[in-house]
Scaffold this motif. Structure first.
Motif, short mmCIF file in Angstrom:
data_model
loop_
_atom_site.label_atom_id
_atom_site.label_comp_id
_atom_site.label_asym_id
_atom_site.label_seq_id
_atom_site.Cartn_x
_atom_site.Cartn_y
_atom_site.Cartn_z
N TRP A 127 57.37 31.35 32.93
CA TRP A 127 57.28 32.20 34.07
C TRP A 127 55.82 32.39 34.59
N SER A 128 55.02 32.96 33.71
CA SER A 128 53.62 33.25 33.87
C SER A 128 52.94 31.91 34.30
N LEU A 129 53.16 30.72 33.88
CA LEU A 129 52.55 29.37 34.42
C LEU A 129 52.81 29.42 35.62
N LEU A 130 53.95 29.61 36.32
CA LEU A 130 54.18 29.12 37.56
C LEU A 130 53.58 30.30 38.50
N ALA A 131 53.79 31.43 38.03
CA ALA A 131 52.91 32.37 38.87
C ALA A 131 51.35 32.23 38.80
N ALA A 132 50.82 31.96 37.97
CA ALA A 132 49.27 31.33 37.95
C ALA A 132 49.04 30.42 38.78
N ARG A 133 49.95 29.20 38.77
CA ARG A 133 49.88 28.20 39.75
C ARG A 133 49.74 28.38 41.06
N ARG A 134 50.72 29.44 41.43
CA ARG A 134 50.68 29.71 42.83
C ARG A 134 49.86 30.70 43.16
N ALA A 135 49.22 31.49 42.33
CA ALA A 135 47.99 32.25 42.42
C ALA A 135 46.66 31.57 42.85
N THR A 136 46.80 30.53 42.29
CA THR A 136 45.47 29.64 42.55
C THR A 136 45.17 29.35 43.94
N SER A 137 46.17 29.31 44.81
CA SER A 137 45.80 29.19 46.13
C SER A 137 45.07 30.17 46.97
N GLY A 138 45.26 31.47 46.23
CA GLY A 138 44.75 32.61 46.74
C GLY A 138 43.20 33.10 46.16
N ILE A 139 42.71 32.48 45.18
CA ILE A 139 41.27 33.05 44.78
C ILE A 139 40.36 32.67 45.64
N ASP A 140 39.56 33.67 46.01
CA ASP A 140 38.49 33.58 47.14
C ASP A 140 37.17 32.86 46.57
N ARG A 141 36.38 32.41 47.28
CA ARG A 141 35.11 31.85 46.83
C ARG A 141 34.21 32.86 46.25
N GLY A 142 34.37 34.18 46.43
CA GLY A 142 33.45 35.17 45.55
C GLY A 142 33.88 35.23 43.98
N ALA A 143 35.11 35.16 43.88
CA ALA A 143 35.66 35.18 42.40
C ALA A 143 35.15 33.72 41.79
N LEU A 144 35.32 32.57 42.59
CA LEU A 144 34.95 31.51 41.97
C LEU A 144 33.49 31.37 41.63
N ASN A 145 32.88 31.89 42.62
CA ASN A 145 31.20 31.91 42.61
C ASN A 145 30.86 32.47 41.33
N GLU A 146 31.31 33.65 41.07
CA GLU A 146 30.89 34.67 39.91
C GLU A 146 31.31 33.87 38.57
N ALA A 147 32.42 33.31 38.49
CA ALA A 147 32.94 32.47 37.14
C ALA A 147 31.78 31.34 37.13
N ALA A 148 31.58 30.54 38.35
CA ALA A 148 30.60 29.63 38.21
C ALA A 148 29.01 29.86 37.82
N GLU A 149 28.62 31.16 38.08
CA GLU A 149 27.59 31.60 37.80
C GLU A 149 27.45 31.73 36.38
N VAL A 150 28.42 32.40 35.49
CA VAL A 150 28.54 32.72 34.17
C VAL A 150 28.64 31.21 33.47
N SER A 151 29.49 30.42 33.94
CA SER A 151 29.79 28.93 33.42
C SER A 151 28.52 28.09 33.51
N GLY A 152 27.89 28.35 34.52
CA GLY A 152 26.36 27.57 34.49
C GLY A 152 25.46 28.06 33.59
N ALA A 153 25.50 29.57 33.52
CA ALA A 153 24.36 29.98 32.35
C ALA A 153 24.94 29.68 30.83
#
Length: 502
Positions: free
Chosen positions: A239-265
């Motif tokens: 159930w949580s996997l389906l909920a998370a798959r639907r939630a990926t469409s609503g992740i904004d660029r700000g959240a992705l950018n913060e995560a990319a900053e950490v992964s790049g570091a």
């Protein structure tokens, strides 16, 4: 004759382009595929760098197991249940918090600019990353729970159910972090859930410690079959996997950018062998999250004022104090799960990690000459003053965990743990910026090894490892304490020698 319709001032809205169409367009614009020899070379290089270190690690683990069996008997499987569950809960809680705060899904800056700024189905673009991250989380959680089940002595069908339980827990944890990434305050809430899990594991660890150290028996809760826990966890994971798959469409660029900053570091820190890059980034994010602090005037004169300032700095970082205290439970868990031979070496390493949480002022003043010049003290006085708070914390931590090391005097163990941890932290703080052009290299069969670079990278932990090896070799506490005392004295003498005369 009718007049043509007036042109609309705005362009008509277009439907979102599907991810499949965009991928096909990008493939059509790419250059020719690389040659087969190039692909084979890349595969060979990847296997070489994966199998050679992996084989060395497996050989080291097997040698350590043989060494431990020859040195002492394994821990009693009947007494490892509660510590094993506590260790699993603590690790899962910390992993949930880290995934929530750092962001499980991230993209590169190139994709952020050219792909995620266009009207494309964002969930479809993130599907592969989501699948890979979910598989990695499930594999790590399965290894953790499976290893705990082996330590407890679970076998047969229950061992398979424990693997299912571990994979389900990993999927649930990652799905929670992905759903939280969609909301602004979601990561903080999921991080609290992770800390609650870690706190529950700490309570179980304390209960296990009280059971082994006190004569009063504590009530033992009933142990349900593993399948009773694995089946609901598997349904919740789906159930949580389906909920998370639907939630990926609503992740904004700000959240992705913060995560990319950490992964790049993280990638840069691993590539450059310099953990200060990711540490500085996390420190900046921590203080930006805090935003406002209450300042007050420091009274007094001399180094006492500097000591109070450092103490106030440590007390403001309550999370660091919590980590320092929580790591004090791990030696007891180690004593319950591993042979007695490994308790002292593991406690030395854990003590170094715990003391590092309260040594931020020592690292800051050691690595910033400009900050030291603004203080009306010499470098030697600043170093000695910044050692006061870590020294007291090291003595308290060593005294609290010394009973976990069986067969050693309490006072000598506490002092040795404090000295080794303090010497390692001091040596690590005084480490100069990494120089990639200093020293020579060795060229054995496996490839060139930059000796000077490795010495710079492992400055600090190397002293802790040497002390652990001295203990494992049977030399005992006095030599490890003497080595740590000599390292501290040498470091302070170098500061005194380098300070110019007034």
């Amino acid at each position: 004759m009718t007049a043509p319709p007036a042109a609309s001032p705005h362009a008509p809205e277009r439907a979102a382009v599907s991810a499949r169409t965009l991928r096909a367009l990008l493939r059509s614009r790419r250059r020719g595929r690389p040659a087969a020899t190039t692909v084979a070379g890349r595969i060979y290089e990847g296997l070489l760098y994966a199998l050679v270190p992996g084989g060395l690690l497996v050989q080291a683990v097997l040698a350590a197991l043989d060494w431990s069996r020859a040195s002492g008997s394994l821990a009693d499987p009947a007494a490892t249940g509660r510590p094993a569950v506590a260790a699993v809960l603590i690790c899962l809680g910390l992993a949930v918090r880290a995934a929530a705060e750092l962001g499980p899904l991230s993209v590169s800056s190139t994709n952020m600019t050219w792909l995620f700024s266009t009207p494309v189905d964002r969930g479809a673009l993130l599907s592969r990353r989501f699948a890979a991250t979910t598989a990695a989380a499930a594999a790590l959680s399965t290894a953790l729970v499976f290893g705990a089940a082996l330590a407890v002595g679970i076998a047969d069908v229950d061992l398979l159910w424990s693997a299912v339980l571990g994979a389900s827990v990993g999927v649930i944890a990652l799905s929670l972090a992905v759903v939280a990434q969609r909301h602004r305050r979601g990561p903080a809430r999921v991080a609290r859930v992770g800390m609650l899990l870690a706190a529950l594991g700490g309570v179980l660890a304390v209960a296990a410690i009280l059971t082994t150290t006190s004569t009063m028996p504590l009530p033992t809760p009933p142990t349900p079959p593993v399948a009773v826990l694995a089946v609901p966890a598997l349904l919740a994971a789906a159930w949580s996997l389906l909920a998370a798959r639907r939630a990926t469409s609503g992740i904004d660029r700000g959240a992705l950018n913060e995560a990319a900053e950490v992964s790049g570091a993280v990638r840069v820190s691993v590539g450059w062998l310099d953990t200060s890059l990711i540490a500085d980034l996390l420190e900046q994010r921590r203080w930006r999250r805090r935003a406002v602090v209450r300042s007050s005037r420091l009274t007094g004169r001399g180094v006492a004022t500097l000591v109070r300032a450092e103490l106030r700095r440590v007390l403001r970082r309550r999370a660091s104090i919590g980590w320092w205290a929580a790591l004090g439970l791990l030696p007891y868990v180690t004593a319950a799960l591993l042979p007695p031979f490994w308790t002292m070496p593991a406690t030395l390493v854990i003590g170094y990690l715990a003391l590092g949480r309260l040594s931020s002022g020592l690292r800051l003043t050691a690595r910033s000459a400009a900050l030291r010049r603004t203080l009306p003290f010499s470098d030697a006085a600043i170093r000695r003053t910044m050692l006061v708070v870590p020294a007291v914390a090291a003595l308290v931590w060593g005294a609290a965990v010394a009973p976990a090391v069986a067969g050693s005097p309490w006072a000598g163990t506490a002092v040795t743990l404090a000295l080794v941890g303090l010497a390692g932290v001091l040596r690590s703080a005084k480490r100069p910026p990494i120089d990639y052009h200093t020293g020579g290299t060795l060229d054995p069969i496996s490839g060139a090894v930059p000796v000077a670079l490795l010495v710079q990278v492992f400055s600090g932990p190397d002293l802790v490892v040497v002390a652990a090896v001295l203990w494992a070799a049977g030399i005992g506490l006095p030599f490890a304490a003497l080595l740590a005392s000599a390292a501290i004295a040498w470091s302070l003498w170098q500061d005194h020698r380098s300070t110019p005369a007034a």
